[in-house]
Design an enzyme around this catalytic site. Sequence first.
Site, PDB file in Angstrom:
ATOM      1  N   ASP A 187       9.226  88.737 -36.281  1.00 19.95           N
ATOM      2  CA  ASP A 187       7.527  87.136 -36.449  1.00 19.95           C
ATOM      3  C   ASP A 187       6.662  87.060 -36.419  1.00 19.95           C
ATOM      4  OD1 ASP A 187       8.084  86.765 -34.725  1.00 19.95           O
ATOM      5  OD2 ASP A 187       8.353  85.049 -34.621  1.00 19.95           O
ATOM      6  N   GLU A 272       6.644  84.283 -19.915  1.00 19.04           N
ATOM      7  CA  GLU A 272       6.111  85.764 -20.832  1.00 19.04           C
ATOM      8  C   GLU A 272       5.224  85.582 -18.639  1.00 19.04           C
ATOM      9  OE1 GLU A 272       5.487  84.033 -24.368  1.00 19.04           O
ATOM     10  OE2 GLU A 272       5.399  83.507 -22.556  1.00 19.04           O
TER      11      GLU A 272
END
Length: 321
Positions: A187, A272
């Site tokens: 995306d 992350e």
Amino acid sequence: MKVKLKNVFVIYFLVSVIGLMYALLQLGQPCDCTLHLKSASDLLHAKEKKLSQLHSELKRLQGREKALEPAEQELSVIYAITPTYARLVQKAELVRLSQTLLHVKNLHWIVVEDSPVKTQLVSELLAQSRLRFTHLHAETPKEHKRKESDPNWLKPRGVEQRNLALQWLRENRQLGDKGTVYFADDDNTYSLRLFDEIRSTKRVSVWPVGLVGGLRFERPLVENGRVVGFYTAWKPSRPFPMDMAGFAVSLPLLLANREARFDLQAERGYLESSLLQSLVSIEELEPKADNCTKVRAGGVRPDCASSIPMQPSRLKCPPDR
């Protein structure tokens, strides 16, 4: 009682004749090994059929897959890892991403579906992409799946899928292999210049990402060629306050740290960091994109972009040109 020698010879002769007659009778009978021979023949036939199918598939893929030029073979491989899940725009976003990746030299696309099986939609799309690819699948546990009514930030998507891709690399690549690993979500949108720059990643490289975190962009702050902080609106105190699209990791570093992975239980915004903390320190980050002054990747979700104010940010970060 004495046994006459003549009688011994007679008995020996009779036993021999009977044994010979029995052996002659058995010549026309099926032996016990027939079933084993049939099983071996069936197995050989099945293997030959499978080999023929694989040969046909190889010829089909050779006609569709983009051939590497001699100069490309000298370049280190970029492994683009893309988790994906079934939704209305899935095919459109995968097609858009595949068209970008098709222009990247010496790239291997690892697509991992959030599904109990490989779907026909993704299988056919990959077969027609002309890219070198690996198609995997791993279903996210139900307790960690986001519902349709849940906001995007409630639970991270693609955790199990990215981890499976890392596992595949560790099982199929050796420590001496060169390459760069990039987590390219379907995306987002990506500049081709990004891939040229990350190919030289020694440990972990970083750059700005546009339309993310409620800002026009987020980026690492660089002084004298070294990362000293981050420009971000949400929880800047996170160990690595970056978007998934904003970093790449060298393949040897991931192979050398076999336990490094994304944490499915990570707090919101720390996904992350859960990987990067076990690989690198902030001081070791390698700034790309002209010392992190150019946007090389960005989100394309309308719901995110519509919430970002139009007025210029106080930090000037020109788009990629």
